[in-house]
Design an enzyme around this catalytic site. Sequence first.
Site, mmCIF file in Angstrom:
data_model
loop_
_atom_site.group_PDB
_atom_site.id
_atom_site.type_symbol
_atom_site.label_atom_id
_atom_site.label_comp_id
_atom_site.label_asym_id
_atom_site.label_seq_id
_atom_site.Cartn_x
_atom_site.Cartn_y
_atom_site.Cartn_z
ATOM 1 N N ASP A 317 54.529 36.778 28.653
ATOM 2 C CA ASP A 317 53.443 36.012 28.050
ATOM 3 C C ASP A 317 54.025 35.087 26.982
ATOM 4 O O ASP A 317 55.244 34.928 26.864
ATOM 5 C CB ASP A 317 52.384 36.962 27.494
ATOM 6 C CG ASP A 317 50.979 36.393 27.568
ATOM 7 O OD1 ASP A 317 50.803 35.231 27.184
ATOM 8 O OD2 ASP A 317 50.053 37.113 27.995
ATOM 9 N N ASP A 430 48.306 29.497 32.775
ATOM 10 C CA ASP A 430 47.172 30.081 32.057
ATOM 11 C C ASP A 430 46.348 28.976 31.394
ATOM 12 O O ASP A 430 46.844 27.878 31.130
ATOM 13 C CB ASP A 430 47.675 31.063 31.003
ATOM 14 C CG ASP A 430 46.600 32.034 30.545
ATOM 15 O OD1 ASP A 430 45.569 32.154 31.233
ATOM 16 O OD2 ASP A 430 46.791 32.686 29.509
ATOM 17 N N GLU A 433 41.557 26.008 33.069
ATOM 18 C CA GLU A 433 40.206 25.527 33.437
ATOM 19 C C GLU A 433 40.046 24.008 33.250
ATOM 20 O O GLU A 433 39.335 23.425 34.079
ATOM 21 C CB GLU A 433 39.145 26.294 32.615
ATOM 22 C CG GLU A 433 39.038 27.756 32.924
ATOM 23 C CD GLU A 433 40.163 28.562 32.304
ATOM 24 O OE1 GLU A 433 40.466 29.637 32.839
ATOM 25 O OE2 GLU A 433 40.742 28.116 31.294
ATOM 26 N N GLU A 435 40.797 25.492 29.353
ATOM 27 C CA GLU A 435 39.935 26.336 28.530
ATOM 28 C C GLU A 435 39.091 25.503 27.567
ATOM 29 O O GLU A 435 37.927 25.804 27.329
ATOM 30 C CB GLU A 435 40.773 27.352 27.757
ATOM 31 C CG GLU A 435 39.912 28.316 26.965
ATOM 32 C CD GLU A 435 40.667 29.541 26.525
ATOM 33 O OE1 GLU A 435 41.005 29.595 25.336
ATOM 34 O OE2 GLU A 435 40.900 30.439 27.355
ATOM 35 N N ARG A 486 44.701 30.792 36.827
ATOM 36 C CA ARG A 486 43.391 31.328 36.472
ATOM 37 C C ARG A 486 42.243 30.488 37.010
ATOM 38 O O ARG A 486 41.120 30.975 37.113
ATOM 39 C CB ARG A 486 43.287 31.441 34.945
ATOM 40 C CG ARG A 486 42.239 32.405 34.457
ATOM 41 C CD ARG A 486 42.391 32.738 32.999
ATOM 42 N NE ARG A 486 41.909 31.689 32.113
ATOM 43 C CZ ARG A 486 41.817 31.844 30.786
ATOM 44 N NH1 ARG A 486 42.202 32.980 30.220
ATOM 45 N NH2 ARG A 486 41.366 30.864 30.023
ATOM 46 N N ASP A 503 39.884 37.487 31.950
ATOM 47 C CA ASP A 503 40.079 38.465 30.868
ATOM 48 C C ASP A 503 38.984 39.520 30.900
ATOM 49 O O ASP A 503 38.081 39.568 30.056
ATOM 50 C CB ASP A 503 40.094 37.744 29.523
ATOM 51 C CG ASP A 503 41.301 36.839 29.370
ATOM 52 O OD1 ASP A 503 42.289 37.039 30.097
ATOM 53 O OD2 ASP A 503 41.249 35.931 28.520
ATOM 54 N N HIS A 563 47.899 44.485 33.582
ATOM 55 C CA HIS A 563 48.095 43.527 32.494
ATOM 56 C C HIS A 563 47.018 43.761 31.451
ATOM 57 O O HIS A 563 45.852 43.986 31.789
ATOM 58 C CB HIS A 563 48.010 42.092 33.020
ATOM 59 C CG HIS A 563 48.170 41.042 31.955
ATOM 60 N ND1 HIS A 563 49.375 40.813 31.329
ATOM 61 C CD2 HIS A 563 47.288 40.182 31.403
ATOM 62 C CE1 HIS A 563 49.234 39.834 30.438
ATOM 63 N NE2 HIS A 563 47.961 39.435 30.461
#
Length: 847
Positions: A317, A430, A433, A435, A486, A503, A563
Amino acid sequence: MRSLFVKNLSLCLLSVLCIITSGSVNEVLASESLNNNHYLSHEIKNNTLVINTKLGRVSLSNYSGAVEVVYQIEQSKFPAQQLPSFAIKEQALKSSFSTKDSQEQLTFTTKQLTAVIQKSPFAIRYYQQNNQQPSKLLLAEESGYFSGSVKENEQNIAVQGFRFHLDDTEKLLGGGERVLGMNRRGHAMPLYNKAHYGYTTESSQMNFSLPAVMSSNKYIVLFDNSAKGYLDLANAEQNIMQFSAVSGRMAYLVFTGETYPELINNYVNVTGKQPLPARWTLGNFASRFGYRNEQQVRDTVKKFVDLDIPLDALVLDLYWFGKDIKGHMGNLAWDKDTFPTPKKMMKDIKAQGVKTVLITEPFVLTTSSKWQEASDKKVLAKDATGEPKRFDFYFGNTGLVDVFSNQGQQWFNNIYTDLYQQGVAGWWGDLGEPEVHPSDTLHTLSDNSVVNGDAIHNAYGHQWAKMVYNNQLAINPNERPFILMRSGFSGSQRYGMIPWTGDVSRSWGGLKPQVELGLQMGVLGMAYTHSDLGGFAGGESFDKQLYIRWLQYGVFQPIYRPHAQDNIAAEVVFHDTNTQDILRKFIKLRYQLLPYNYSLAYQNSRTGMPLMRPLFFEDEADISLIDNTHSYLWGDAFLVTPVVNPDVKHVEVNLPAGVWFEYFPAEHKPSPKYQGKQTITLATDINTLPVLVRAGSFIPMVDAIQSTEDYQHSKLNLHYYADSSVTSARYEMYEDDGKTAHAMDKGLFELLQFEAEQKAQKLTIKLSRKNQLNSLNGSLKKINTGFGYQGMPQERIITMVIHNWQKPPTAIHLNNTAITNSVWHEKNKTLTVKFSWQHQPATLTLL
């Protein structure tokens, strides 16, 4: 939360839209439908039917199993109508069609679909072509294209879209990642990729929207628009399905098929098939948020090896490029204080069979060491003045890499190339979107046109995956990329994207919806959708039972990747001995099942058939099965019922037709047998998972291994579940070297075929190796198999295990040679026969 709407508005004059954002319901506005469109003329141009109408042009194209419809509205107030299709694969070819013109209608006919175009008012109806039966009405535009508005955050937002009639009984799947139940009819939902942190048993908006719907009437309709939008499935108005968006391409595709698998195959034939992943992708991942230094990585890998728990990959990560959570995003270079020798670290753990996967994000913080470089090289999305668009989010003040622009792609690709050459084996994208994605963010496309963030928001992760996939193959065209992401769009599967369900709460509530999420995504192409095993978000203390149940279920989902936030360890090696002992057996089973699981991956790559399969595939006439989220099929052989509540002693299972055996029988006892088409009660405890296996199933397996680097082709344990009710059975197993990209196209593979016939007291099992692939229509396509693949064995040692064999055989022959090397286990009623096979056609006969 279900929305409340005014019902029964006029179907012809009113259109009702809803917006649901973070659980809240905004005010709904009615808008007049543009049902006054009329046909003017038509022509056939570039293998496309182009119809001129009062509002503009409407184009129809045939993509073999699908009809694409594109509306181009003149004097439209909606931007970005000229955006390309993100859903249709780059190599898609238009197929032939025929037309018939009359005074009232124009007919567009393909092999599988007929579109009847009503001229006034303009509307299109779709019929399934079937040589055996009269044409069947699948779908009809209610008013075709419309424009209107919705009210969101006290502002009126203009939208455009399509409206379709539904019949009274059909059930609807689709919309992507949502927790709403399998039948999404009656729901309204945003089409806007957005994270839902810590979700449990209800969510109307998550990371991965899919603007597509599958009907129990065996059609799929795909709204090919990447913009912020809305989907209403008979929520606002009875029997009306409505897609709408704030801008972008106004197009949709209609797919059909005689069966659900054929429907899915037609869908992926146009949107693209998932490339076969590397074999190590199906192994065990060590992953957490996150490993903070090099020594922790080395110690974790060593612990797996020392405890005899298989491992194939370790995921790093964001601490690999920064010592703490905030302030470093965008660095994308090793923090040499905490990871002083990353190349050596990756080389050393690779020698232990473990690949390294790195997280990357598309945000470059203004505090990042790369901010100035990214700004100077114009790789960031812009604001209205042409400067990098800056905004705040959780991690700091930031800009966003413009993955649509040539400069953004080149800069990002250079980073991936450098890291790959250092030894990184896979990528984790990650926050894609994205985000946070302000509406006024401006993106530059490859043709230098500019669109705002809302117009292509849902295609950002899709474009990112495409960029990474193509760059990886450019660096090394012989190695299969690994891309964990994601968010994406319809068709993202063709870039090898492996999505997860976000998540999720580390709770029983978080575990409960995972089957629904996997099945919903799988039937629309995203077959590797999986969960953070054990749950990600929150958790006050370690819930041992929850953790074990989630990881047991993970054996029968596409990717095995625990995870979590690191206040509680995600890895089994950091828990108590009893937990390790229970889960060691399950993780080893995951590896033993590699030949079976790899063959599922092969099937998916050829036809789009998901690995996790809903029960309604078994009885297509019974649409009530669509609602079942308690159980699912893992391939054709396994029926899996995850335990999703604490202290469960028994589960109820709805059995499909046939005969079913318990896969985890009590020690030294035969597998209990059940007749299908009934509901049974299975006992379970923390050591077992309720799994049944279908009579007549072949299950190819290998011995337990520490990593896929130890995989041996030369030994195969072949299990067959015999029963007098199954007189014949057939299975095809796929094998290659597990890593070469496009191995099937290059002929670097083998297909092993196993057939069983059981009559009276005689069981015959035939083995053969084929050098041809069967295409969907049954014709044979020659594949060049002269090369073989590296490691392809000339001989295999076969250990055949026949289950439900009630007494010792009187004779066993392999072709015409008697076999004496067999063991009948009286207590569990299995017969084990061991022999060598040089891949010539062989027949094993048991009397």
